[in-house]
Design a protein around this motif. Structure first.
Motif, mmCIF file in Angstrom:
data_model
loop_
_atom_site.group_PDB
_atom_site.id
_atom_site.type_symbol
_atom_site.label_atom_id
_atom_site.label_comp_id
_atom_site.label_asym_id
_atom_site.label_seq_id
_atom_site.Cartn_x
_atom_site.Cartn_y
_atom_site.Cartn_z
ATOM 1 N N ARG A 194 0.959 -1.385 0.033
ATOM 2 C CA ARG A 194 -0.076 -0.115 0.102
ATOM 3 C C ARG A 194 0.948 1.211 -0.083
ATOM 4 N N MET A 195 0.514 2.052 -0.945
ATOM 5 C CA MET A 195 1.095 3.523 -0.890
ATOM 6 C C MET A 195 0.318 4.448 -0.065
ATOM 7 N N SER A 196 0.948 5.101 0.922
ATOM 8 C CA SER A 196 0.060 6.196 1.635
ATOM 9 C C SER A 196 -0.683 6.837 0.920
ATOM 10 N N GLU A 197 -1.753 7.614 1.271
ATOM 11 C CA GLU A 197 -2.304 8.824 0.813
ATOM 12 C C GLU A 197 -1.575 10.055 0.187
ATOM 13 N N VAL A 198 -0.773 10.221 1.432
ATOM 14 C CA VAL A 198 0.116 11.344 1.144
ATOM 15 C C VAL A 198 1.145 11.193 -0.074
ATOM 16 N N THR A 199 1.332 9.900 -0.148
ATOM 17 C CA THR A 199 2.447 9.889 -1.223
ATOM 18 C C THR A 199 1.532 9.880 -2.883
ATOM 19 N N GLN A 200 0.267 9.366 -2.568
ATOM 20 C CA GLN A 200 -0.361 9.518 -3.759
ATOM 21 C C GLN A 200 -0.823 10.882 -4.003
ATOM 22 N N ALA A 201 -1.059 11.788 -3.065
ATOM 23 C CA ALA A 201 -1.441 13.000 -3.328
ATOM 24 C C ALA A 201 0.005 13.911 -3.763
ATOM 25 N N TRP A 202 1.031 13.372 -3.419
ATOM 26 C CA TRP A 202 2.206 13.859 -3.874
ATOM 27 C C TRP A 202 2.501 13.546 -5.297
ATOM 28 N N LEU A 203 2.206 12.458 -5.668
ATOM 29 C CA LEU A 203 2.207 11.902 -7.200
ATOM 30 C C LEU A 203 1.266 12.540 -8.032
ATOM 31 N N ASP A 204 -0.015 13.011 -7.404
ATOM 32 C CA ASP A 204 -0.954 13.761 -8.082
ATOM 33 C C ASP A 204 -0.628 15.352 -8.304
ATOM 34 N N GLY A 205 0.518 15.722 -7.749
ATOM 35 C CA GLY A 205 0.970 17.030 -7.653
ATOM 36 C C GLY A 205 0.497 18.074 -6.641
ATOM 37 N N ASP A 206 -0.196 17.494 -5.506
ATOM 38 C CA ASP A 206 -0.696 18.271 -4.453
ATOM 39 C C ASP A 206 0.299 18.548 -3.368
ATOM 40 N N LEU A 207 1.427 17.995 -3.453
ATOM 41 C CA LEU A 207 2.335 18.054 -2.088
ATOM 42 C C LEU A 207 3.919 18.340 -2.853
ATOM 43 N N SER A 208 4.853 18.989 -2.297
ATOM 44 C CA SER A 208 5.943 18.973 -2.648
ATOM 45 C C SER A 208 6.951 17.665 -2.214
ATOM 46 N N ASP A 209 8.083 17.631 -2.903
ATOM 47 C CA ASP A 209 8.917 16.517 -2.627
ATOM 48 C C ASP A 209 9.311 16.515 -1.077
ATOM 49 N N ASP A 210 9.534 17.579 -0.528
ATOM 50 C CA ASP A 210 10.074 17.788 0.811
ATOM 51 C C ASP A 210 8.813 17.385 1.930
ATOM 52 N N ALA A 211 7.702 17.938 1.311
ATOM 53 C CA ALA A 211 6.741 17.670 2.408
ATOM 54 C C ALA A 211 6.442 16.009 2.507
ATOM 55 N N VAL A 212 6.260 15.504 1.084
ATOM 56 C CA VAL A 212 6.245 13.916 1.471
ATOM 57 C C VAL A 212 7.376 12.875 2.325
ATOM 58 N N VAL A 213 8.388 13.775 2.251
ATOM 59 C CA VAL A 213 9.700 13.039 2.688
ATOM 60 C C VAL A 213 9.389 13.266 4.286
ATOM 61 N N GLU A 214 9.353 14.662 4.644
ATOM 62 C CA GLU A 214 8.956 15.024 5.867
ATOM 63 C C GLU A 214 7.740 14.367 6.833
ATOM 64 N N ALA A 215 6.750 13.941 5.927
ATOM 65 C CA ALA A 215 5.429 13.354 6.497
ATOM 66 C C ALA A 215 6.043 11.899 6.864
ATOM 67 N N GLY A 216 7.191 11.416 6.344
ATOM 68 C CA GLY A 216 7.622 9.903 6.560
ATOM 69 C C GLY A 216 6.812 9.079 5.594
ATOM 70 N N ALA A 217 5.998 9.632 4.609
ATOM 71 C CA ALA A 217 5.276 8.918 3.690
ATOM 72 C C ALA A 217 6.308 8.083 2.536
ATOM 73 N N ALA A 218 7.300 8.657 2.436
ATOM 74 C CA ALA A 218 8.156 8.055 1.046
ATOM 75 C C ALA A 218 9.562 8.461 1.593
ATOM 76 N N THR A 219 10.417 7.591 1.285
ATOM 77 C CA THR A 219 11.892 7.816 1.464
ATOM 78 C C THR A 219 12.354 8.771 0.301
ATOM 79 N N ARG A 220 13.382 9.361 0.813
ATOM 80 C CA ARG A 220 14.180 10.209 -0.366
ATOM 81 C C ARG A 220 14.193 9.455 -1.685
ATOM 82 N N SER A 221 14.752 8.117 -1.454
ATOM 83 C CA SER A 221 15.090 7.343 -2.739
ATOM 84 C C SER A 221 13.766 6.869 -3.540
ATOM 85 N N GLN A 222 12.821 6.821 -2.814
ATOM 86 C CA GLN A 222 11.420 6.588 -3.536
ATOM 87 C C GLN A 222 10.827 7.932 -4.106
ATOM 88 N N VAL A 223 11.327 9.224 -3.477
ATOM 89 C CA VAL A 223 11.090 10.395 -4.467
ATOM 90 C C VAL A 223 11.855 10.430 -5.478
#
Lengths: 186, 97
Positions: free
Chosen positions: B38-67
């Protein structure tokens, strides 16, 4: 994306062109081809990974559209999109590919070293394989979102389904791609 | 022809089950089972363009390498985003109808 009023204007313009074609002015059909061939080609390319196959599907689809033009109800762009989309899914059903032939040599490189270029080519190849492993409906949703850049609302309008259903497909496609690629690249 | 004018997959949003013969088929020739992933909703929102790269990493939803992976995937898809139909498509179709 065009505003709603622009979409309405274009749909009315499309219908006027269709009326002229059906009245015997066959050459007017070229206006519809010119208007929609690029976005439809991008869809077919994203779905098949092959420029040659995408061209064939597009050509056959426009010929079908011309032959069935009296059957158009509603927006021409959505109707012809469904012809292309179904052509792509039929092709995917018939040919499950092990390697897509998207022409890497046609693409400019922004990488400065041979190592970066090699890594880039490898990712492209692996991404092609991962996309080919997706169910056609998931690949379709992913391509419409990430290649064609469409909104969920526009996707739902074109495919005749709900925004929720399409979000689910895009989400599942992303999850599958990440599973397939992250062990090697992340 | 009728089937080409209508969408056919509006009811397939449930979990897709791998077909019974999937085990015998090569990786590239089967649909991907993703149960348990499962990919978190935060990560999905980031991939939809609704969040910045830093925001998704800081939220712990994705690792820097996943970004970085998704950024590279985005770069890889870029040529398709600007692809155009062949210049002679109009002539080819008009010549065939």
């Amino acid at each position: 994306m065009p505003a709603t009023s622009a979409l309405v204007d274009r749909a009315e313009d499309d219908q006027e062109i269709i009326n002229q074609v059906l009245a015997g002015n066959r050459e007017k059909f070229s206006l519809l081809i010119g208007r929609y061939s690029d976005p439809l080609y991008r869809h077919a390319l994203g779905m098949t990974g092959s420029p040659d196959v995408a061209e064939d599907i597009l050509q056959v689809s426009f010929i079908k559209a011309y032959q069935h033009l009296p059957e158009v109800r509603g927006r021409f762009d959505a109707w012809v999109f469904r012809i292309v989309a179904n052509g792509c899914k039929d092709w995917l059903k018939n040919i499950r590919r092990t390697h897509l032939s998207y022409d890497e040599d046609d693409q400019p490189s922004s990488f400065s070293t041979p190592e970066e270029e090699l890594d880039r080519t490898e990712l492209r190849s692996d991404l092609d394989r991962a996309l080919a492993a997706l169910a056609p409906s998931l690949r379709e949703a992913f391509v419409m979102k990430h290649v064609e850049g469409r909104s969920y609302e526009e996707m739902a309008d074109l495919l005749g389904t709900t925004v929720g259903a399409l979000k689910m497909r895009v989400h599942r496609a992303r999850e599958a791609l990440q599973v397939l690629l992250e062990e090697k690249y992340a | 022809m009728t089937q080409h004018l209508n969408t056919r997959d509006g009811d397939d949003v449930g979990p897709e089950r791998p077909r019974s013969s999937d085990r015998e088929r090569p990786f590239s020739d089967r649909e991907v089972p993703i149960e348990g992933t499962r990919m978190s909703e935060v990560t999905q929102a980031w991939l939809d363009g609704d969040l910045s790269d830093d925001a998704v990493v800081e939220a712990g939803a994705a690792t820097r390498s996943q970004v970085d992976l998704w950024r590279r995937i985005g770069d890889d898809l870029a040529p398709m985003r600007s692809a155009c139909a062949p210049a002679d498509m109009v002539a080819r179709v008009m010549g065939a109808i």
